[in-house]
Scaffold this motif. Structure first.
Motif: not given
Length: 255
Positions: A205-217
């Motif tokens: 869901a976060l990726r679909e919202a445009g959040v980068s993998d770096e942020q998600i980490s």
């Protein structure tokens, strides 16, 4: 000098992490420099910005480097600094913002979590748009109870390195927008309650919202240290233990 004092007052009023460098010896005694960190929302290395002048370019750069280290360690210090054959005595006075725990979700775990956090001196905030949960009867011990959509409440807050955000609702409509907002700020800790399977769905869901993998980490999930507990109190203890661990490791890394 009045411009510098205004900048210092503004930084402290906004509760920013900042340092005032004062020259205590030599020809430039009494000169001051305000140094602030410019956080990187992606969790990368932050930069620093300076206001004022120490009267010597080489001294200024060396002082900024020392101030950056003091800011990372969040510790006021006095240093003797050799610059181009001259020894300078500097005071680096660090203002550390009030540590704040923002809890998204007025759930059972949040009740002991507020109690534990307050014991460690953290300012506590509970945010939940559901009035049946966010009641004064349940959270009479919290510093601030906000009945609002979490992402809207977080956007109004001054979130910085001394802010810690946890999402506990298990409701994607509440947790995901709050996480997106928190990830846009250089907060010291972000944690999300849920199993590995739940977090995998959250990541999608976060990726679909445009959040980068770096942020998600930057998200700690499953949240908390693995203490083997299952009760609300035990889970709350595990969450706060992880926050303390992350906070202290960050300070050690700055020394």
């Amino acid at each position: 000098m009045s411009e510098l004092f205004h900048a210092v007052a503004q930084s402290i009023h906004q509760d920013e992490l900042c340092a005032v460098v004062t020259v205590l010896s030599g020809d430039e005694i009494g000169r001051k420099l305000l140094v602030r960190r410019e956080g990187n929302a992606d969790g990368g290395e932050s930069s620093v910005a300076a206001t004022g002048s120490l009267g010597d370019t080489a001294l200024e750069q060396a002082a900024i480097d020392c101030a950056a280290e003091a800011l990372a360690a969040r510790r006021t210090t006095r240093v003797s600094l050799p610059v181009e054959g001259q020894e300078w005595d500097l005071l680096i006075d660090v203002h550390v913002p009030q540590e704040k725990l923002v809890i998204v979700g007025a759930v059972h775990i949040a009740i002991p979590l507020v109690s534990f956090a307050r014991e460690l001196g953290l300012y506590t905030v509970v945010v939940d748009a559901r009035p049946i949960f966010a009641t004064q009867d349940r959270f009479g011990h919290v510093d601030e109870l906000i009945r609002s959509w979490p992402d809207e409440a977080l956007q109004e807050m001054n979130l910085n390195e001394s802010s810690y955000v946890v999402t506990l609702t298990h409701d994607e409509k509440l947790d995901t927008p709050a996480l997106i907002c928190a990830l846009d700020h250089p907060v010291g800790y972000i944690g999300a309650l849920g199993s590995k399977r739940t977090h995998a769905k959250r990541v999608t869901a976060l990726r679909e919202a445009g959040v980068s993998d770096e942020q998600i980490s930057r998200i700690h999930a499953p949240i908390g240290l693995d203490l083997g507990g299952r009760s609300p109190g035990e889970i709350a203890l595990a969450i706060l233990a992880e926050i303390v661990q992350v906070r202290n490791r960050s300070k050690e890394a700055g020394t």
